[in-house]
Scaffold this motif. Structure first.
Motif, PDB file in Angstrom:
ATOM      1  N   LEU A 304       0.891  -1.189   0.062  1.00 26.86           N
ATOM      2  CA  LEU A 304       0.067   0.019  -0.032  1.00 26.86           C
ATOM      3  C   LEU A 304       0.812   1.162   0.189  1.00 26.86           C
ATOM      4  O   LEU A 304       1.897   1.272   0.934  1.00 26.86           O
ATOM      5  CB  LEU A 304      -1.014   0.148   1.150  1.00 26.86           C
ATOM      6  CG  LEU A 304      -2.004  -0.701   1.357  1.00 26.86           C
ATOM      7  CD1 LEU A 304      -2.028  -2.322   0.905  1.00 26.86           C
ATOM      8  CD2 LEU A 304      -2.862  -0.620   2.376  1.00 26.86           C
ATOM      9  N   LEU A 306       0.648   5.074   0.483  1.00 27.52           N
ATOM     10  CA  LEU A 306      -0.301   6.310   0.946  1.00 27.52           C
ATOM     11  C   LEU A 306       0.333   7.794   0.905  1.00 27.52           C
ATOM     12  O   LEU A 306       1.600   7.838   1.325  1.00 27.52           O
ATOM     13  CB  LEU A 306      -0.907   5.935   2.537  1.00 27.52           C
ATOM     14  CG  LEU A 306      -1.747   6.706   3.201  1.00 27.52           C
ATOM     15  CD1 LEU A 306      -2.512   5.836   4.051  1.00 27.52           C
ATOM     16  CD2 LEU A 306      -1.144   7.865   3.859  1.00 27.52           C
ATOM     17  N   ALA A 381      -7.073  -0.784   3.484  1.00 28.09           N
ATOM     18  CA  ALA A 381      -6.958   0.603   2.688  1.00 28.09           C
ATOM     19  C   ALA A 381      -8.223   1.233   3.066  1.00 28.09           C
ATOM     20  O   ALA A 381      -8.083   2.456   3.250  1.00 28.09           O
ATOM     21  CB  ALA A 381      -6.807   0.260   1.237  1.00 28.09           C
ATOM     22  N   ILE A 385      -8.236   5.122   5.288  1.00 22.03           N
ATOM     23  CA  ILE A 385      -8.767   6.155   4.650  1.00 22.03           C
ATOM     24  C   ILE A 385      -9.935   6.702   5.737  1.00 22.03           C
ATOM     25  O   ILE A 385      -9.846   8.006   5.838  1.00 22.03           O
ATOM     26  CB  ILE A 385      -9.584   5.952   3.418  1.00 22.03           C
ATOM     27  CG1 ILE A 385      -8.180   5.648   2.381  1.00 22.03           C
ATOM     28  CG2 ILE A 385     -10.334   7.044   2.921  1.00 22.03           C
ATOM     29  CD1 ILE A 385      -8.859   5.256   0.914  1.00 22.03           C
ATOM     30  N   SER A 404      -4.895   9.491  -0.019  1.00 21.90           N
ATOM     31  CA  SER A 404      -5.051   8.596  -1.034  1.00 21.90           C
ATOM     32  C   SER A 404      -4.089   7.333  -1.169  1.00 21.90           C
ATOM     33  O   SER A 404      -3.025   7.480  -0.847  1.00 21.90           O
ATOM     34  CB  SER A 404      -4.668   9.323  -2.386  1.00 21.90           C
ATOM     35  OG  SER A 404      -5.849  10.431  -2.757  1.00 21.90           O
ATOM     36  N   ILE A 405      -4.714   6.063  -1.457  1.00 24.66           N
ATOM     37  CA  ILE A 405      -3.816   5.072  -1.400  1.00 24.66           C
ATOM     38  C   ILE A 405      -3.862   4.249  -2.686  1.00 24.66           C
ATOM     39  O   ILE A 405      -4.805   3.989  -3.421  1.00 24.66           O
ATOM     40  CB  ILE A 405      -4.377   3.973  -0.170  1.00 24.66           C
ATOM     41  CG1 ILE A 405      -4.286   4.715   1.206  1.00 24.66           C
ATOM     42  CG2 ILE A 405      -3.475   2.802  -0.170  1.00 24.66           C
ATOM     43  CD1 ILE A 405      -5.110   4.123   2.295  1.00 24.66           C
ATOM     44  N   ILE A 407      -2.530   0.430  -4.305  1.00 19.53           N
ATOM     45  CA  ILE A 407      -2.268  -0.804  -3.990  1.00 19.53           C
ATOM     46  C   ILE A 407      -1.498  -1.656  -5.100  1.00 19.53           C
ATOM     47  O   ILE A 407      -2.261  -1.459  -6.170  1.00 19.53           O
ATOM     48  CB  ILE A 407      -3.405  -1.562  -3.256  1.00 19.53           C
ATOM     49  CG1 ILE A 407      -4.103  -0.907  -2.387  1.00 19.53           C
ATOM     50  CG2 ILE A 407      -3.076  -3.015  -3.087  1.00 19.53           C
ATOM     51  CD1 ILE A 407      -5.567  -1.232  -1.989  1.00 19.53           C
ATOM     52  N   MET A 428      -1.647   5.320  -6.809  1.00 16.14           N
ATOM     53  CA  MET A 428      -1.998   5.958  -5.706  1.00 16.14           C
ATOM     54  C   MET A 428      -2.278   7.395  -6.547  1.00 16.14           C
ATOM     55  O   MET A 428      -3.052   8.270  -6.153  1.00 16.14           O
ATOM     56  CB  MET A 428      -0.863   6.485  -4.795  1.00 16.14           C
ATOM     57  CG  MET A 428      -1.048   7.463  -3.802  1.00 16.14           C
ATOM     58  SD  MET A 428      -0.363   8.934  -4.166  1.00 16.14           S
ATOM     59  CE  MET A 428       1.174   8.758  -4.321  1.00 16.14           C
ATOM     60  N   ALA A 431      -5.647   7.321  -7.738  1.00 17.08           N
ATOM     61  CA  ALA A 431      -6.838   7.836  -7.028  1.00 17.08           C
ATOM     62  C   ALA A 431      -6.823   9.231  -6.545  1.00 17.08           C
ATOM     63  O   ALA A 431      -7.861   9.560  -6.363  1.00 17.08           O
ATOM     64  CB  ALA A 431      -6.253   7.074  -5.434  1.00 17.08           C
ATOM     65  N   PHE A 439      -8.958   4.877  -2.513  1.00 19.37           N
ATOM     66  CA  PHE A 439      -8.019   4.059  -2.833  1.00 19.37           C
ATOM     67  C   PHE A 439      -8.051   3.288  -4.306  1.00 19.37           C
ATOM     68  O   PHE A 439      -9.208   3.356  -4.785  1.00 19.37           O
ATOM     69  CB  PHE A 439      -7.523   2.875  -1.811  1.00 19.37           C
ATOM     70  CG  PHE A 439      -8.793   1.664  -1.985  1.00 19.37           C
ATOM     71  CD1 PHE A 439      -8.770   0.711  -2.584  1.00 19.37           C
ATOM     72  CD2 PHE A 439      -9.825   1.744  -1.213  1.00 19.37           C
ATOM     73  CE1 PHE A 439      -9.780  -0.444  -2.804  1.00 19.37           C
ATOM     74  CE2 PHE A 439     -11.105   0.794  -1.326  1.00 19.37           C
ATOM     75  CZ  PHE A 439     -10.893  -0.240  -2.052  1.00 19.37           C
TER      76      PHE A 439
END
Length: 708
Positions: A304, A306, A381, A385, A404-405, A407, A428, A431, A439
């Motif tokens: 992940l 972030l 995720a 958030i 915002s993530i 993956i 990311m 996103a 995410f």
């Protein structure tokens, strides 16, 4: 007095005798050997001169007025500077008792009358040299002891022939050993070592002797007051003239400060100074490890990436100090969130910790090892958030921030660290471009799956309130009579749009979202209420088996839920049977055992479901309070075709009966399977051969028939 032999030009002698002629002869003899001489005619005067001049050599007559030689000698030895002077006592030729007493009070030697004056000077010189050597030896020992004390160092030795052990007072003090009762043994010496390290140290010592090599081992010791220290133990083998190991000498040193310094250096090298999270260097190392582990074990893991939304604006507006405060608070929220959600996303046997790191600025990464599926990463995720998107108090200044993530999932989204990181970073930014505070997976199709999964979670959260769950019941049959003696309660979800949703489609979602606790309570209440209804309708009391989810079993408050339901329904606890699987037993063993014991204390029975499919089934039968063993359907289905299945079934039945357990076979689908299990002495069974799970109304009709 300690260094007076270096400051005086000549050694100073004190002669104490009440006979003037003897004093003059003694003085002349000592003068020839380059002594300066003081004279005293009685014991008290001798003691006064000693305290004032501190002579190096003292010649004492035994018989003197006021204080005899014995009293003077004893007084000198007790005085501050009386340790090192050499004292020669003058006794009668045949006075054996006086000679013995002279040594008792501290004399170094004695001379009998009449005195050989030539030899007196030689003896005085020899005694003086011995005194200087003794003083230097003592000072050397004192310096060594003080040095060892300052260095937190002690020594020890083992005679490899007699196995006699000895350690210095410094070593005993360092390890806080009780030396008042008896000599310290090797077992005493090793006693403070923590846990399994004790065996490691013994092995290191044995290996050093066998290999004839030096030893160096570090370990932790625990003191009676709870203090923990780090000890470095080094040893060396000494050999005899034949080259055989004769003795092992060693030193122990308290290296706790060095250990703390090393840990601080490591922390500075691998952890972010602001947030305390892993830094980029440690993250990349852990990412490489995750790739190797996942490749070796054929597992998936998620990365992940972030990034905080609009963080730069906060930094520019409020200043870097406020930005740092915000980053610290966000890091704390991330850690708390991961601790709460991570266990639901990974396999039951996976004990690896997720790695949370700060790459740079407001960029963070999380490695989730051994995930069940990509959707599990989406669970984490989504919660991140939710937790991060809140208001923060920065020294009285309220600010809001979101995240915002992106993956990426190994191995689908990359098989190297660089590619996985780049793809998570790309996801990311997607996103952020899609509106922030959300995410995105690197692969678009996973976003669709995640959306569907959260749609299911949303509907599941409303299902209890909307009364969309129902219980089906599958009869459990006494094999000898084919009478219905119990039922297994099985949950079904009647979705308003999707129709009936089987448990395997929604239970894992309920577990990961935390809804499973409420669902378990609902199942318990409905099953107990229905059992009461059948009793009120005049049917014999049945054993109702409730198959509860094992998710965080020991932390679900299962015992409290069962107790509450029993109080509300007034059902006999003996009519309820809680089914658990071996997966539950593999979780947090001590807490699980305690939970099961409390369930038993309520009078509720416990059944072990899917028996034979776990890792150590046999040990569970003696460790956990189980009443019923349910033979897994995989053995039953293949029993008529595979000899090994029949052998296992017979062994389970025989073993279970020997331990006083009831045996129930699951998944009977044919007449042949039924006859086989009956022949082997199985107590009860369930399966489609008798009846599939049915609603409560249809099960009531089966009860009226009584047997199947």
């Amino acid at each position: 007095m300690m260094y007076e032999k270096h400051t005086r030009k000549k050694p100073l002698a004190l002669i104490a005798d009440d006979d003037l002629s003897l004093r003059l002869s003694m003085k002349a003899a000592l003068k020839k050997f380059d002594f300066d001489v003081l004279e005293a005619e009685n014991g008290r005067q001798a003691l006064t001169l000693f305290n004032a001049e501190k002579p190096d050599f003292i010649l004492l007559d035994v018989i003197m007025p006021e204080m005899d030689g014995f009293e003077v000698c004893a007084a000198i030895r007790k005085s501050l500077h009386g340790r090192y002077p050499q004292i020669l006592m003058v006794t009668g030729l045949d006075d054996v008792d006086s000679t013995a007493r002279a040594f008792e009070v501290g004399a170094n030697d004695f001379v009998s009358k009449p005195i050989n004056w030539v030899m007196l000077g030689h003896r005085a010189r020899y005694m003086l040299r011995a005194g200087y050597a003794f003083r230097e030896l003592y000072m050397s020992q004192s310096r060594l002891a003080k040095t060892q004390e300052l260095a937190k160092l002690g020594n020890w030795q083992i005679d490899l022939k007699s196995l006699e052990f000895h350690c210095s007072s410094e070593a005993s003090r360092l390890l806080r050993l009780d030396t008042g009762k008896a000599p310290v043994s090797l077992d005493d010496f090793l006693a403070p070592i923590m846990g399994h390290e004790k065996d490691k140290v013994r092995k290191e010592m044995d290996d050093a002797v066998k290999a004839r090599k030096n030893m160096s081992v570090s370990y932790s010791v625990l003191y009676p007051d709870g203090t923990q220290k780090h000890i470095l133990n080094q040893g060396e083998i000494l050999f005899n003239e034949n080259g055989m190991p004769e003795m092992m000498l060693g030193v122990v040193q308290d290296v706790s400060q060095l250990k703390r310094a090393e840990e601080e250096i490591i922390h500075l090298a691998f952890y972010d100074g602001l947030t305390g999270l892993a830094n980029r260097m440690l993250f990349l190392d852990r990412l490489d490890m995750a790739i190797k582990d996942a490749t070796r074990n054929n597992q998936k893991f998620a990365l992940l990436f972030l990034d905080l939304d609009r963080f730069k604006r906060i930094n520019d507006t409020l200043g870097h100090h406020m930005g740092d405060l915000l980053l610290k608070q966000v890091a704390e929220k991330m850690q708390a969130c991961i601790r709460c959600t991570d266990l639901a996303t990974r396999g039951a046997m996976d004990s690896s910790e997720p790695t949370i790191s700060r790459l740079a600025g407001d960029e963070f990464t999380i490695i989730l090892s051994n995930i069940r599926s990509p959707e599990s990463a989406a669970v984490v995720a989504r919660r991140l958030i939710k937790e991060i998107s809140t208001e923060y108090d920065l020294d009285g200044q309220e600010v809001s921030v979101s995240a915002s993530i992106g993956i990426s999932v190994f191995p689908n989204d990359g098989q190297t660290a660089d590619i996985l990181l780049r793809n998570a970073d790309s996801a990311m930014y997607n996103a952020k471009n899609s509106g922030k505070n959300q995410f995105q997976f690197y692969i678009e199709s996973l976003n669709i799956v995640a959306t569907e999964r959260f749609s299911l979670e949303r509907d599941l959260a409303r299902a209890i309130d909307r009364d969309e769950f129902v219980l089906y019941f599958q009869p459990q049959i006494d094999l000898a009579t084919r009478k219905i003696v119990g039922a297994e309660a099985l949950i079904r979800w009647m979705h308003p749009q999707k129709g009936m949703v089987p448990p395997d489609k929604f239970i894992h979602v309920a577990e990961e979202s935390g809804l499973i606790i409420e669902i378990n309570k609902w199942v318990l209440l409905k099953a107990c209420s229905q059992s009461n209804e059948w009793v009120k309708d005049g049917f014999p009391a049945l054993s109702i088996a409730v198959n509860l989810s094992g998710y965080k079993f020991a932390h679900q408050n299962i015992v409290e839920s069962i107790r509450d339901v029993l109080q509300v329904t007034r059902l006999d606890p003996g009519n309820i049977e809680v089914e658990i699987t071996e997966t539950i037993l593999m979780q947090e063993t001590e807490e699980t055992i305690e939970t099961l014991k409390q369930i038993k204390d309520l009078g509720v029975r416990i059944a072990l479901d899917d028996f034979g499919t776990g890792y150590s089934s046999l040990s569970y039968l003696t460790t956990f309070p189980v009443d019923v063993i349910k033979i897994d359907r995989s053995f039953v289905i293949g029993s008529t075709m595979h000899k090994n299945n029949r052998i296992i079934i017979k062994a389970i039945i025989a073993m279970g009966h020997s331990l006083g357990k009831k045996i129930l076979a699951e998944g009977i689908e044919t007449e042949e399977q039924f006859e086989l299990l009956k022949e082997y002495g199985c107590d009860e069974a369930q399966g489609y051969y008798f009846k599939a799970p049915v609603p409560a109304t249809e099960f009531t009709r089966l009860l009226k028939k009584g047997a199947l």
